[in-house]
Design a protein around this motif. Structure first.
Motif, PDB file in Angstrom:
ATOM      1  N   MET A 225       0.812  -1.208   0.000  1.00 47.16           N
ATOM      2  CA  MET A 225       0.000   0.000   0.000  1.00 47.16           C
ATOM      3  C   MET A 225       0.854   1.271   0.000  1.00 47.16           C
ATOM      4  SD  MET A 225      -2.989  -1.105  -0.377  1.00 47.16           S
ATOM      5  CE  MET A 225      -3.893   0.437  -0.250  1.00 47.16           C
ATOM      6  N   LYS A 226       2.143   1.134   0.281  1.00 50.45           N
ATOM      7  CA  LYS A 226       3.035   2.300   0.191  1.00 50.45           C
ATOM      8  C   LYS A 226       3.177   2.767  -1.258  1.00 50.45           C
ATOM      9  CE  LYS A 226       7.205  -0.575  -0.105  1.00 50.45           C
ATOM     10  NZ  LYS A 226       8.459  -0.991   0.570  1.00 50.45           N
ATOM     11  N   HIS A 227       2.770   1.936  -2.211  1.00 48.66           N
ATOM     12  CA  HIS A 227       2.809   2.320  -3.625  1.00 48.66           C
ATOM     13  C   HIS A 227       1.526   3.003  -4.073  1.00 48.66           C
ATOM     14  CE1 HIS A 227       5.885  -1.177  -4.325  1.00 48.66           C
ATOM     15  NE2 HIS A 227       6.389  -0.161  -3.663  1.00 48.66           N
ATOM     16  N   MET A 228       0.603   3.234  -3.149  1.00 46.72           N
ATOM     17  CA  MET A 228      -0.690   3.826  -3.485  1.00 46.72           C
ATOM     18  C   MET A 228      -0.609   5.346  -3.345  1.00 46.72           C
ATOM     19  SD  MET A 228      -3.643   2.559  -4.385  1.00 46.72           S
ATOM     20  CE  MET A 228      -5.137   3.429  -4.895  1.00 46.72           C
ATOM     21  N   PRO A 229      -1.003   6.102  -4.376  1.00 43.50           N
ATOM     22  CA  PRO A 229      -0.996   7.563  -4.257  1.00 43.50           C
ATOM     23  C   PRO A 229      -1.971   8.037  -3.181  1.00 43.50           C
ATOM     24  CG  PRO A 229      -1.279   6.854  -6.557  1.00 43.50           C
ATOM     25  CD  PRO A 229      -1.456   5.642  -5.699  1.00 43.50           C
ATOM     26  N   GLN A 230      -1.711   9.194  -2.619  1.00 48.41           N
ATOM     27  CA  GLN A 230      -2.644   9.780  -1.658  1.00 48.41           C
ATOM     28  C   GLN A 230      -3.837  10.411  -2.370  1.00 48.41           C
ATOM     29  OE1 GLN A 230      -2.763   9.587   1.766  1.00 48.41           O
ATOM     30  NE2 GLN A 230      -1.217   8.038   1.316  1.00 48.41           N
ATOM     31  N   ASP A 231      -3.614  10.907  -3.580  1.00 47.10           N
ATOM     32  CA  ASP A 231      -4.697  11.459  -4.389  1.00 47.10           C
ATOM     33  C   ASP A 231      -5.228  10.344  -5.288  1.00 47.10           C
ATOM     34  OD1 ASP A 231      -6.435  12.855  -5.985  1.00 47.10           O
ATOM     35  OD2 ASP A 231      -4.954  14.269  -6.777  1.00 47.10           O
ATOM     36  N   ALA A 245      -6.979  -1.725   3.341  1.00 54.57           N
ATOM     37  CA  ALA A 245      -7.626  -0.456   3.679  1.00 54.57           C
ATOM     38  C   ALA A 245      -7.119   0.067   5.024  1.00 54.57           C
ATOM     39  CB  ALA A 245      -9.142  -0.630   3.712  1.00 54.57           C
ATOM     40  N   GLU A 246      -6.977  -0.824   5.997  1.00 56.25           N
ATOM     41  CA  GLU A 246      -6.454  -0.420   7.307  1.00 56.25           C
ATOM     42  C   GLU A 246      -5.065   0.189   7.172  1.00 56.25           C
ATOM     43  OE1 GLU A 246      -8.518  -3.393  10.611  1.00 56.25           O
ATOM     44  OE2 GLU A 246      -6.562  -3.940   9.740  1.00 56.25           O
ATOM     45  N   SER A 247      -4.211  -0.467   6.389  1.00 54.38           N
ATOM     46  CA  SER A 247      -2.840   0.006   6.211  1.00 54.38           C
ATOM     47  C   SER A 247      -2.808   1.371   5.536  1.00 54.38           C
ATOM     48  CB  SER A 247      -2.053  -1.017   5.379  1.00 54.38           C
ATOM     49  OG  SER A 247      -0.750  -0.559   5.113  1.00 54.38           O
ATOM     50  N   TYR A 248      -3.634   1.536   4.513  1.00 54.19           N
ATOM     51  CA  TYR A 248      -3.615   2.785   3.742  1.00 54.19           C
ATOM     52  C   TYR A 248      -4.209   3.948   4.528  1.00 54.19           C
ATOM     53  CZ  TYR A 248      -4.534   5.974  -0.177  1.00 54.19           C
ATOM     54  OH  TYR A 248      -4.574   7.057  -1.018  1.00 54.19           O
ATOM     55  N   LEU A 249      -5.318   3.684   5.226  1.00 46.75           N
ATOM     56  CA  LEU A 249      -6.019   4.752   5.953  1.00 46.75           C
ATOM     57  C   LEU A 249      -5.509   4.929   7.382  1.00 46.75           C
ATOM     58  CD1 LEU A 249      -9.644   3.894   4.765  1.00 46.75           C
ATOM     59  CD2 LEU A 249      -8.218   5.793   3.957  1.00 46.75           C
ATOM     60  N   ASN A 250      -4.678   3.975   7.831  1.00 49.61           N
ATOM     61  CA  ASN A 250      -4.146   4.007   9.195  1.00 49.61           C
ATOM     62  C   ASN A 250      -5.258   4.028  10.240  1.00 49.61           C
ATOM     63  OD1 ASN A 250      -2.038   3.964  11.079  1.00 49.61           O
ATOM     64  ND2 ASN A 250      -1.990   6.204  11.219  1.00 49.61           N
ATOM     65  N   VAL A 251      -6.240   3.135  10.031  1.00 50.28           N
ATOM     66  CA  VAL A 251      -7.347   2.988  10.973  1.00 50.28           C
ATOM     67  C   VAL A 251      -7.592   1.508  11.222  1.00 50.28           C
ATOM     68  CG1 VAL A 251      -8.492   5.135  10.283  1.00 50.28           C
ATOM     69  CG2 VAL A 251      -9.052   2.998   9.103  1.00 50.28           C
ATOM     70  N   TYR A 259     -16.395  -0.190   8.215  1.00 47.23           N
ATOM     71  CA  TYR A 259     -16.214  -0.459   6.786  1.00 47.23           C
ATOM     72  C   TYR A 259     -16.874   0.634   5.952  1.00 47.23           C
ATOM     73  CZ  TYR A 259     -15.476  -5.182   8.727  1.00 47.23           C
ATOM     74  OH  TYR A 259     -15.056  -6.259   9.464  1.00 47.23           O
ATOM     75  N   ASP A 260     -18.069   1.023   6.366  1.00 47.94           N
ATOM     76  CA  ASP A 260     -18.795   2.081   5.675  1.00 47.94           C
ATOM     77  C   ASP A 260     -17.977   3.375   5.673  1.00 47.94           C
ATOM     78  OD1 ASP A 260     -20.694   4.427   5.465  1.00 47.94           O
ATOM     79  OD2 ASP A 260     -22.143   2.814   5.151  1.00 47.94           O
ATOM     80  N   LYS A 261     -17.430   3.697   6.826  1.00 45.02           N
ATOM     81  CA  LYS A 261     -16.636   4.925   6.951  1.00 45.02           C
ATOM     82  C   LYS A 261     -15.382   4.852   6.086  1.00 45.02           C
ATOM     83  CE  LYS A 261     -14.439   7.935  10.394  1.00 45.02           C
ATOM     84  NZ  LYS A 261     -14.129   8.131  11.841  1.00 45.02           N
ATOM     85  N   ALA A 262     -14.747   3.686   6.056  1.00 48.24           N
ATOM     86  CA  ALA A 262     -13.523   3.521   5.262  1.00 48.24           C
ATOM     87  C   ALA A 262     -13.809   3.715   3.775  1.00 48.24           C
ATOM     88  CB  ALA A 262     -12.916   2.149   5.502  1.00 48.24           C
ATOM     89  N   VAL A 263     -14.900   3.139   3.292  1.00 45.70           N
ATOM     90  CA  VAL A 263     -15.264   3.287   1.880  1.00 45.70           C
ATOM     91  C   VAL A 263     -15.513   4.760   1.561  1.00 45.70           C
ATOM     92  CG1 VAL A 263     -17.020   2.750   0.144  1.00 45.70           C
ATOM     93  CG2 VAL A 263     -16.147   0.946   1.635  1.00 45.70           C
ATOM     94  N   ASN A 264     -16.193   5.462   2.452  1.00 44.37           N
ATOM     95  CA  ASN A 264     -16.438   6.892   2.243  1.00 44.37           C
ATOM     96  C   ASN A 264     -15.140   7.692   2.236  1.00 44.37           C
ATOM     97  OD1 ASN A 264     -19.311   7.746   1.932  1.00 44.37           O
ATOM     98  ND2 ASN A 264     -19.566   6.448   3.752  1.00 44.37           N
TER      99      ASN A 264
END
Length: 362
Positions: A225-231, A245-251, A259-264
Motif C-alpha cells: 500500500m506504500k505504492h498507493m498515491p494519496q490522491d 484499507a487499514e494500512s492505507y487509511l491508518n485505521v 467499513y462504511d466509513k472507510a469506503v467513504n
C-alpha cells in the motif's frame, strides 16, 4: 482527424506496406507534407510506427506482477519449528497476470505489461499465458530473476505463510510504459497492481485522467500500500481488502460501520467506485456517495483461497466493461470468487463467459 488524415488512415488500413511516395502520389500531395501528417498520426497513437500498424482498440491492459507460484500444502496439522510433510505444485501467478488470465478466459482482449528475467521461469509463464493474453509487451531484464511467490497452506487450504521474491518489479518504471503509450491510450481499461512502484502508479493515474481511460487499481498486500498515491482522483475502480484499507487509511476496521466509513474516506480521496472485500462477510461498495453491502455466496468444500480475490476483481471488471449494471457486476465477482475457492487452480480452468452467467438461471 482532418480530411487529409482520414484519407491517409484509410490508405494505410488497406495496405500498411505502401511507401510514403506511393501514398503521396495517390493522394496528390508532396511526400514531405505526407511525412509530417504520418508523424502526427503516430504521435497521437492513431497508427503505430514502422509499417504503420493500426493500434488495437478497446482492449484491456494489465500492468504489474507475473510470477511463478509455488504452493506447499501441509498434509497434517501444522507443526512449527520442524519438518512438515507436504505436497507441492507449481503454476503461473501474479495479480496482474491472474486478472489478465481471468479476463482472457471470459473472452476479453487483454495485453500484459510486466518485467521478467531472461530465464526458465519467464519462458514457462509466457508459454502458459499466450493463448489467453498478448505477452508481446513484456520487458525482459537479463540482470534480474523472474518474480516468484511461495505459499504454505494448511490442510484446510488456509494460508500459513507466504514468501515473495519481487525485486524485479522495482524496474517496472514509467520509462517502460512510455514505450507503449500509443497502445495504452487506445485501451478500454487499464488495470494496475501495486507490485508497480509508486511513480509508475502515479504516471498511469495521470495518463488515465488526461485521456479519460477507465483505471482500476488493485493492491497486492498491505505492505504494498506504500505504492498507493494519496490522491485517488482518476481511479475509476479501487478494489482492496480490509487489511489493505487499514494500512492505507491508518485505521482499525472491526465493524460494518467502520467499513462504511472507510469506503467513504476512499471516495473522498477521489476514487469513483470503491469496493472493500471482506471475505465471508461479502463486500462493501461505494459510488456516488452511497455505500451498499453485498453478502458473500456461501461456499462449501473450500480447496484453496489463493486467487479468489483476483477472480472477484476480474469478473467484476468484466461485468462493468461489458455494460452490466454495478449490482450485477458485483454478483459476477462474488460468483467467480466462490467457484475459485472450490478449485485447486489460482485461475479456474473451466471459466467461460457462459458458465459465469449461469448463476442467473439458478
Amino acid at each position: 482527424m482532418n480530411e487529409k488524415e482520414k484519407l491517409i488512415f484509410q490508405l494505410i488500413k488497406r495496405n500498411p506496406y505502401l511507401s510514403q511516395q506511393e501514398m503521396a502520389e495517390q493522394l496528390g500531395m508532396s511526400r514531405p507534407a505526407l511525412a509530417n501528417m504520418i508523424s502526427s498520426l503516430i504521435k497521437r497513437g492513431e497508427i503505430l510506427g514502422r509499417a504503420y500498424v493500426l493500434p488495437e482498440k478497446n482492449q484491456i491492459i494489465a500492468i504489474g506482477g507475473a510470477n511463478i507460484d509455488r504452493k506447499f500444502t501441509i498434509e497434517q496439522n501444522v507443526q512449527l519449528g520442524t519438518s512438515n510433510p507436504a505436497a507441492v505444485t507449481e503454476s503461473v501467478g501474479g495479480v496482474a497476470r491472474n486478472i489478465a488470465e481471468n479476463l482472457g478466459r471470459l473472452g476479453n482482449r487483454v495485453s500484459l505489461i510486466t518485467v521478467m528475467g531472461e530465464d526458465h521461469d519467464s519462458a514457462f509463464i509466457e508459454q502458459n499465458c499466450k493463448s489467453m493474453m498478448n505477452v508481446d509487451l513484456v520487458e525482459k531484464l537479463s540482470d534480474y530473476n523472474t518474480g516468484s511467490y511461495t505459499a504454505v497452506l494448511d490442510n484446510t487450504g488456509e494460508l500459513v505463510i507466504s514468501m515473495a521474491n519481487m525485486e524485479i518489479y522495482d524496474q517496472l518504471l514509467p520509462s517502460i510504459l512510455k514505450k507503449h503509450e500509443a497502445i495504452l491510450q487506445n485501451a478500454s481499461c487499464i488495470v494496475i497492481d501495486l507490485n508497480s512502484p509508486l511513480e509508475t502508479v502515479e504516471y498511469i493515474r495521470k495518463f488515465a485522467i488526461e485521456r479519460n481511460i477507465a483505471l482500476a487499481v488493485i493492491p497486492v498486500s498491505s505492505p504494498k500500500m506504500k505504492h498507493m498515491p494519496q490522491d485517488l482522483t482518476g481511479i475509476r475502480y479501487f478494489i482492496c481488502n480490509r487489511d489493505e484499507a487499514e494500512s492505507y487509511l491508518n485505521v482499525k476496521l472491526d465493524t460494518f460501520s467502520h467499513y462504511d466509513k472507510a469506503v467513504n474516506m476512499l471516495m473522498q480521496k477521489g476514487a469513483e467506485h470503491v469496493v472493500l472485500t471482506l471475505g465471508e462477510h461479502g463486500v462493501m461498495v461505494g459510488n456516488e456517495g452511497k455505500v451498499v453491502h453485498y453478502k458473500a455466496i456461501a461456499t462449501r468444500n473450500i480447496v484453496d483461497v489463493t486467487g479468489a480475490g483476483d477472480a472477484f476483481v476480474s469478473a467484476f471488471l468484466h461485468g462493468v466493461l461489458n455494460d452490466e449494471v454495478l449490482e450485477e457486476a458485483i454478483q459476477l465477482g462474488l460468483v467467480n470468487a466462490s467457484k475459485t475457492l472450490q478449485s485447486d487452480k489460482t485461475v479456474r480452468e473451466d471459466l467461460t463467459k457462459d458458465n459465469l452467467l449461469e448463476w442467473r438461471n439458478l
